[in-house]
Design an enzyme around this catalytic site. Structure first.
Site, PDB file in Angstrom:
ATOM      1  N   LEU A  60      50.422 -32.761  19.834  1.00 32.08           N
ATOM      2  CA  LEU A  60      49.903 -32.356  18.325  1.00 32.08           C
ATOM      3  C   LEU A  60      50.794 -32.931  17.253  1.00 32.08           C
ATOM      4  O   LEU A  60      51.857 -32.991  17.284  1.00 32.08           O
ATOM      5  CB  LEU A  60      49.921 -30.651  18.210  1.00 32.08           C
ATOM      6  CG  LEU A  60      49.192 -30.241  17.102  1.00 32.08           C
ATOM      7  CD1 LEU A  60      47.670 -30.567  16.957  1.00 32.08           C
ATOM      8  CD2 LEU A  60      49.719 -28.808  16.997  1.00 32.08           C
ATOM      9  N   GLY A 108      50.605 -11.637  28.884  1.00 37.78           N
ATOM     10  CA  GLY A 108      50.450 -12.664  27.997  1.00 37.78           C
ATOM     11  C   GLY A 108      51.440 -12.472  26.710  1.00 37.78           C
ATOM     12  O   GLY A 108      51.449 -11.294  26.299  1.00 37.78           O
ATOM     13  N   ARG A 136      37.447 -30.154  12.121  1.00 41.33           N
ATOM     14  CA  ARG A 136      38.180 -30.785  13.136  1.00 41.33           C
ATOM     15  C   ARG A 136      37.004 -31.630  14.199  1.00 41.33           C
ATOM     16  O   ARG A 136      37.234 -32.976  14.563  1.00 41.33           O
ATOM     17  CB  ARG A 136      38.914 -30.070  14.034  1.00 41.33           C
ATOM     18  CG  ARG A 136      40.193 -29.712  13.405  1.00 41.33           C
ATOM     19  CD  ARG A 136      41.003 -28.876  14.431  1.00 41.33           C
ATOM     20  NE  ARG A 136      42.110 -28.404  13.568  1.00 41.33           N
ATOM     21  CZ  ARG A 136      43.109 -27.769  13.870  1.00 41.33           C
ATOM     22  NH1 ARG A 136      42.923 -26.933  15.019  1.00 41.33           N
ATOM     23  NH2 ARG A 136      44.124 -27.278  13.048  1.00 41.33           N
ATOM     24  N   GLY A 191      52.104 -14.256  24.052  1.00 43.56           N
ATOM     25  CA  GLY A 191      51.728 -15.139  22.725  1.00 43.56           C
ATOM     26  C   GLY A 191      51.945 -14.042  21.625  1.00 43.56           C
ATOM     27  O   GLY A 191      52.174 -13.048  21.812  1.00 43.56           O
ATOM     28  N   HIS A 200      41.260 -31.915  18.701  1.00 45.37           N
ATOM     29  CA  HIS A 200      42.093 -31.905  17.599  1.00 45.37           C
ATOM     30  C   HIS A 200      42.240 -33.463  17.200  1.00 45.37           C
ATOM     31  O   HIS A 200      42.526 -34.256  18.108  1.00 45.37           O
ATOM     32  CB  HIS A 200      43.459 -31.272  17.797  1.00 45.37           C
ATOM     33  CG  HIS A 200      44.326 -31.151  16.616  1.00 45.37           C
ATOM     34  ND1 HIS A 200      44.534 -32.141  15.550  1.00 45.37           N
ATOM     35  CD2 HIS A 200      44.736 -30.046  15.916  1.00 45.37           C
ATOM     36  CE1 HIS A 200      45.257 -31.682  14.574  1.00 45.37           C
ATOM     37  NE2 HIS A 200      45.495 -30.362  14.769  1.00 45.37           N
ATOM     38  N   GLN A 213      37.491 -27.492  21.446  1.00 44.40           N
ATOM     39  CA  GLN A 213      38.038 -28.417  20.345  1.00 44.40           C
ATOM     40  C   GLN A 213      38.868 -29.360  20.842  1.00 44.40           C
ATOM     41  O   GLN A 213      39.825 -29.264  21.304  1.00 44.40           O
ATOM     42  CB  GLN A 213      38.545 -27.334  19.191  1.00 44.40           C
ATOM     43  CG  GLN A 213      38.929 -28.169  18.174  1.00 44.40           C
ATOM     44  CD  GLN A 213      39.439 -27.247  16.878  1.00 44.40           C
ATOM     45  OE1 GLN A 213      40.449 -26.651  16.929  1.00 44.40           O
ATOM     46  NE2 GLN A 213      38.476 -26.957  16.147  1.00 44.40           N
ATOM     47  N   SER A 254      43.555 -20.081  13.640  1.00 44.11           N
ATOM     48  CA  SER A 254      43.560 -19.376  15.269  1.00 44.11           C
ATOM     49  C   SER A 254      45.022 -18.140  15.007  1.00 44.11           C
ATOM     50  O   SER A 254      44.793 -17.181  15.577  1.00 44.11           O
ATOM     51  CB  SER A 254      44.166 -20.386  15.969  1.00 44.11           C
ATOM     52  OG  SER A 254      44.926 -20.064  17.146  1.00 44.11           O
ATOM     53  N   LEU A 255      45.888 -18.729  14.361  1.00 40.43           N
ATOM     54  CA  LEU A 255      47.169 -17.724  14.152  1.00 40.43           C
ATOM     55  C   LEU A 255      46.593 -16.406  13.729  1.00 40.43           C
ATOM     56  O   LEU A 255      46.902 -15.367  14.030  1.00 40.43           O
ATOM     57  CB  LEU A 255      48.326 -18.486  13.523  1.00 40.43           C
ATOM     58  CG  LEU A 255      48.994 -19.609  14.080  1.00 40.43           C
ATOM     59  CD1 LEU A 255      50.286 -19.919  13.340  1.00 40.43           C
ATOM     60  CD2 LEU A 255      49.591 -19.381  15.435  1.00 40.43           C
ATOM     61  N   ALA A 301      49.048 -13.034  19.986  1.00 39.61           N
ATOM     62  CA  ALA A 301      48.221 -11.789  20.007  1.00 39.61           C
ATOM     63  C   ALA A 301      48.901 -10.605  21.080  1.00 39.61           C
ATOM     64  O   ALA A 301      48.822  -9.600  20.497  1.00 39.61           O
ATOM     65  CB  ALA A 301      46.890 -12.360  20.842  1.00 39.61           C
ATOM     66  N   GLY A 302      49.428 -10.862  22.218  1.00 42.30           N
ATOM     67  CA  GLY A 302      50.048 -10.078  23.101  1.00 42.30           C
ATOM     68  C   GLY A 302      51.059  -9.313  22.311  1.00 42.30           C
ATOM     69  O   GLY A 302      51.312  -7.936  22.406  1.00 42.30           O
ATOM     70  N   THR A 358      50.210 -32.290  13.509  1.00 40.66           N
ATOM     71  CA  THR A 358      49.408 -31.118  12.764  1.00 40.66           C
ATOM     72  C   THR A 358      48.485 -31.804  11.571  1.00 40.66           C
ATOM     73  O   THR A 358      48.944 -32.755  11.000  1.00 40.66           O
ATOM     74  CB  THR A 358      50.574 -30.197  12.059  1.00 40.66           C
ATOM     75  OG1 THR A 358      49.812 -29.207  11.265  1.00 40.66           O
ATOM     76  CG2 THR A 358      51.474 -30.871  11.262  1.00 40.66           C
ATOM     77  N   GLU A 359      47.474 -30.885  11.704  1.00 41.18           N
ATOM     78  CA  GLU A 359      46.604 -31.171  10.453  1.00 41.18           C
ATOM     79  C   GLU A 359      47.317 -31.126   9.126  1.00 41.18           C
ATOM     80  O   GLU A 359      46.694 -31.631   7.965  1.00 41.18           O
ATOM     81  CB  GLU A 359      45.341 -30.151  10.501  1.00 41.18           C
ATOM     82  CG  GLU A 359      43.980 -30.367   9.710  1.00 41.18           C
ATOM     83  CD  GLU A 359      43.098 -29.470  10.108  1.00 41.18           C
ATOM     84  OE1 GLU A 359      42.942 -29.307  11.239  1.00 41.18           O
ATOM     85  OE2 GLU A 359      42.546 -28.575   9.322  1.00 41.18           O
ATOM     86  N   ARG A 369      36.488 -23.996  15.487  1.00 44.10           N
ATOM     87  CA  ARG A 369      37.248 -23.527  14.583  1.00 44.10           C
ATOM     88  C   ARG A 369      37.943 -24.017  13.656  1.00 44.10           C
ATOM     89  O   ARG A 369      38.487 -25.325  13.765  1.00 44.10           O
ATOM     90  CB  ARG A 369      38.475 -22.701  15.547  1.00 44.10           C
ATOM     91  CG  ARG A 369      39.621 -22.242  15.186  1.00 44.10           C
ATOM     92  CD  ARG A 369      40.487 -21.832  15.773  1.00 44.10           C
ATOM     93  NE  ARG A 369      41.590 -22.395  16.457  1.00 44.10           N
ATOM     94  CZ  ARG A 369      42.588 -23.114  15.962  1.00 44.10           C
ATOM     95  NH1 ARG A 369      42.552 -23.176  14.729  1.00 44.10           N
ATOM     96  NH2 ARG A 369      43.047 -24.022  16.705  1.00 44.10           N
ATOM     97  N   PHE A 418      44.013 -27.378   4.308  1.00 41.14           N
ATOM     98  CA  PHE A 418      43.678 -27.508   5.711  1.00 41.14           C
ATOM     99  C   PHE A 418      42.123 -27.619   5.916  1.00 41.14           C
ATOM    100  O   PHE A 418      41.217 -27.428   5.002  1.00 41.14           O
ATOM    101  CB  PHE A 418      44.004 -26.108   6.624  1.00 41.14           C
ATOM    102  CG  PHE A 418      45.264 -26.451   7.432  1.00 41.14           C
ATOM    103  CD1 PHE A 418      46.463 -26.636   7.105  1.00 41.14           C
ATOM    104  CD2 PHE A 418      44.816 -26.263   8.972  1.00 41.14           C
ATOM    105  CE1 PHE A 418      47.379 -26.864   7.983  1.00 41.14           C
ATOM    106  CE2 PHE A 418      45.734 -26.634  10.016  1.00 41.14           C
ATOM    107  CZ  PHE A 418      46.928 -26.964   9.555  1.00 41.14           C
ATOM    108  N   HIS A 455      42.484 -29.366  22.271  1.00 38.46           N
ATOM    109  CA  HIS A 455      43.349 -28.500  21.857  1.00 38.46           C
ATOM    110  C   HIS A 455      43.091 -27.224  21.808  1.00 38.46           C
ATOM    111  O   HIS A 455      44.069 -26.233  21.986  1.00 38.46           O
ATOM    112  CB  HIS A 455      43.415 -29.066  20.297  1.00 38.46           C
ATOM    113  CG  HIS A 455      44.289 -28.205  19.345  1.00 38.46           C
ATOM    114  ND1 HIS A 455      45.447 -28.268  19.450  1.00 38.46           N
ATOM    115  CD2 HIS A 455      43.816 -27.456  18.248  1.00 38.46           C
ATOM    116  CE1 HIS A 455      46.008 -27.359  18.567  1.00 38.46           C
ATOM    117  NE2 HIS A 455      45.251 -27.039  17.856  1.00 38.46           N
TER     118      HIS A 455
HETATM  119  C1  SIN Z   1      47.722 -27.870  13.452  1.00 38.92           C
HETATM  120  O1  SIN Z   1      48.794 -27.557  12.840  1.00 38.92           O
HETATM  121  O2  SIN Z   1      47.011 -28.801  13.172  1.00 38.92           O
HETATM  122  C2  SIN Z   1      47.157 -26.947  14.620  1.00 38.92           C
HETATM  123  C3  SIN Z   1      47.198 -25.421  14.291  1.00 38.92           C
HETATM  124  C4  SIN Z   1      45.659 -24.947  14.596  1.00 38.92           C
HETATM  125  O3  SIN Z   1      45.275 -25.503  15.572  1.00 38.92           O
HETATM  126  O4  SIN Z   1      45.257 -24.220  13.682  1.00 38.92           O
END
Ligand code: SIN
Length: 585
Positions: A248, A12, A282, A14, A238, A236, A396-397, A16-17, A250-251, A391, A116, A349
């Site tokens: 998506l 992977g 969320r 992404g 979104h 989850q 997440s990031l 994390a990897g 974004t929030e 979450r 957020f 999401h």
């Molecule tokens: C978003 O920008 O709403 C998604 C990012 C996230 O899931 O934390």
């Protein structure tokens, strides 16, 4: 069969990897395998930002961040893991900045931060600007930066390789079997440490913000190898996916001042979360949207969606802070958000559950925390658990960066200390994979992947989405069991070796039906409502019986085993506000 050796194989590519790879490179020989080109990894789709209590745009503290994360998780998150993540967040952001991430800036030149959902100051008093961002392309720029850093450190990349299985000797993981999608060759990657960083699994639902590749391959492989999955019932939705598409929005759109309105133009979140309104977590916002639809207050002729109103923001603010979503709304729905509200609906999401792993990414196989030697899991495929039952956006990031680095450090220590030579390889797993792929291609009767996958996505959407009940979940478990049987008999029409995507999808589908059963079973077992798991028949949270993590094991022959393990409440033993209580916003 070709065998390639690396000290560490990360599956992977992404965030994390890549973050783990950057930590290991230069100290040990590390390879990253991915079924995609690394820059196509789904971390790149994260838009709104990455949280850290930097305090650049108002007072903040890691402890407030930890409180919000635990409260947002509906008190199911393991509190030590949350403390580790939130304390490390400011350092992790500065490190990303030094690696080259082009964060948006305040007038002062400091990294900009935006509000957020669920992030507050002073233990819930008011929304706080905690989310660092690069317009609405935060995941994209972080992914590009870490890919560059990996290239700089000579990480070996195997792009477009699909992992098929783990190699094990004496219960310890010592490699993976994978197929090169470009040639169809099946080969073994022999290693001293293996990291699963294969991402999420939203593709089992019809409406999702997830990419086509998000088919939970790491989870399926874990189940096949006797490793349980934790907290799978918590998925989850979104609140703001583009209407009918799920893409998506974004929030951050609400963080920057966007407002959700029902078909009557009313700002309905005032009713459900009077203090933080549209910036509630969320799970609460998605449920509130469905409540509005249930009461017939949806928008449009079918009254089946709500509206995200950005018309109060200036054209300049939208162009500078939300350029991606402006373009998505225009391209896919023909709506200019400067002029008119965007039609939105909840979209699958993010997976809070996954492969149980500790704060160093070590995979554990039971409620006692016994380790699976040689195996780490990080990112969305893992359940540390920092997100519990729900979450918070932009955590997440942060999870990817913090626990990717920690796993990298832990692997360095393990390789320095533990073994001089890799464990001897059992190539039986490789030969078995060759036989399985051949058998799949030889079968002349059976259904195609498409038919079975569409049925799965319909079942998950209908019975295992935001609201659940016993009748629907029992139906889902029964239907998925039948889908597992159908998937075991499917046929692949394409007989080619080069980029046989039908074969790839057939392999992915086996994983999808297996982890979907885990989601449905765990949701049926959990007789309470908590975070993203909302049962119409058990509407209250029940800490007495259910303040526990769930573990789902796959038993050969189609059966399963369900167990529980305790939640870590270590912050609650030091700070009274971390003691589980009713969530109010
Ligand atoms: C978003 O920008 O709403 C998604 C990012 C996230 O899931 O934390």
């Amino acid at each position: 069969m070709r065998i390639v050796y690396h000290d560490v194989v990360i599956v992977g590519s992404g965030l994390a990897g890549l973050r783990a790879a950057v930590e290991i490179a230069g100290k040990h020989d590390v390879a990253v395998l991915s079924k995609l080109h690394p820059l196509r990894s789904h971390s790149g789709a994260a838009q709104g930002g990455i949280s850290a209590a930097l305090g650049n745009a108002g007072e903040d503290s890691p402890l407030w961040h930890a409180y919000d994360t635990v409260k947002g998780s509906d008190f199911l998150a393991d509190q030590y893991a949350v403390e580790v993540m939130c304390n490390d967040a400011p350092r992790a952001i500065i490190e990303l900045e030094h690696m080259g991430v082009p964060f948006s800036r305040l007038e002062s030149g400091r990294i900009a931060q935006r509000p957020f959902g669920g992030h507050t100051s002073n233990y819930g008093r008011a929304p706080v600007r905690r989310t660092c961002y690069a317009a609405d392309r935060t995941g994209h720029v972080c992914l590009n930066t870490l890919y560059e850093q990996s290239l700089l450190r000579n990480v070996s990349f195997y792009a477009e390789y699909q992992v098929l299985d783990l190699c094990m000797s004496d219960g310890a993981v010592n490699g993976v079997v994978a197929t090169d999608l470009k040639t169809g060759e099946i080969m073994i990657f022999h290693a001293r440490s293996v990291v699963l960083a294969t991402g999420g699994y939203g593709k089992a639902w019809k409406t999702t913000s997830n990419a086509f590749a998000n088919t939970g391959d790491g989870l399926g492989i874990a189940l096949d190898n006797g490793i349980p999955l934790q907290d799978m019932e918590f998925v989850q939705f979104h609140p703001t996916g583009l209407y009918q598409l799920g893409i998506l929005i974004t929030e951050a759109a609400r963080g920057e001042g966007g407002i959700l309105r029902n078909g009557e133009g009313e700002r309905f979140m005032e009713r459900y979360a009077p203090s933080i309104k549209d910036l509630a977590p969320r799970d609460i916002v998605s449920r509130s949207i469905y409540e509005e639809l249930r009461y017939g207050r949806g928008a449009g002729p079918l009254k089946d969606h709500v509206l995200l109103d950005l018309t109060g923001l200036s054209k300049k603010a939208i162009a500078e802070k939300l350029p991606e979503i402006e373009s998505f709304a225009k391209t896919y729905l023909g709506v200019d958000p400067v002029q008119a509200p965007i039609p939105v609906q909840p979209t699958c999401h993010y997976a809070m559950g996954g492969i149980p792993s500790d704060v160093n990414g070590r995979v554990t196989r039971d409620s006692e925390g016994s380790e699976v030697s040689g195996l780490w899991a990080i990112g969305e495929v893992a359940c540390v658990s920092v997100h519990g039952a729900n979450r918070l956006g932009s955590n997440s990031l942060l999870d990817l960066i913090v626990f990717g680095r920690r796993a990298g450090k832990d692997i360095n220590r393990y390789l320095d200390r533990v073994c001089l030579a890799p464990l001897p390889l059992d190539i039986g797993r490789g030969l078995q994979a060759v036989r399985q792929v051949d058998a799949l291609k030889r079968r002349r009767t059976g259904e195609t992947v498409h038919q079975i996958r569409s049925d799965l996505q319909r079942v998950m959407m209908e019975y295992v989405s935001v609201f659940r009940d016993e009748e629907g979940l029992k139906k889902a478990v029964g239907d998925i069991t039948l889908l597992q049987e159908r998937a075991a008999r499917l046929k692949v029409v394409d007989q080619g070796r080069v980029f046989n995507t039908e074969l790839l999808e057939a392999i992915e589908l086996q994983h999808m039906v297996n982890y979907s059963k885990a989601v449905a079973v765990a949701a049926l077992e959990r007789k309470e409502s908590r975070g993203a798991h909302s049962r119409d028949d058990y509407p209250k949270r029940d800490d007495g019986s259910w303040l526990r993590h769930s573990l789902y094991y796959f038993e050969k022959g189609g059966g399963y085993r369900y167990e529980q393990k305790p939640v870590d409440l270590s912050l609650a033993s030091r700070y009274s506000m971390f003691v589980p209580k009713e969530r109010k916003y």
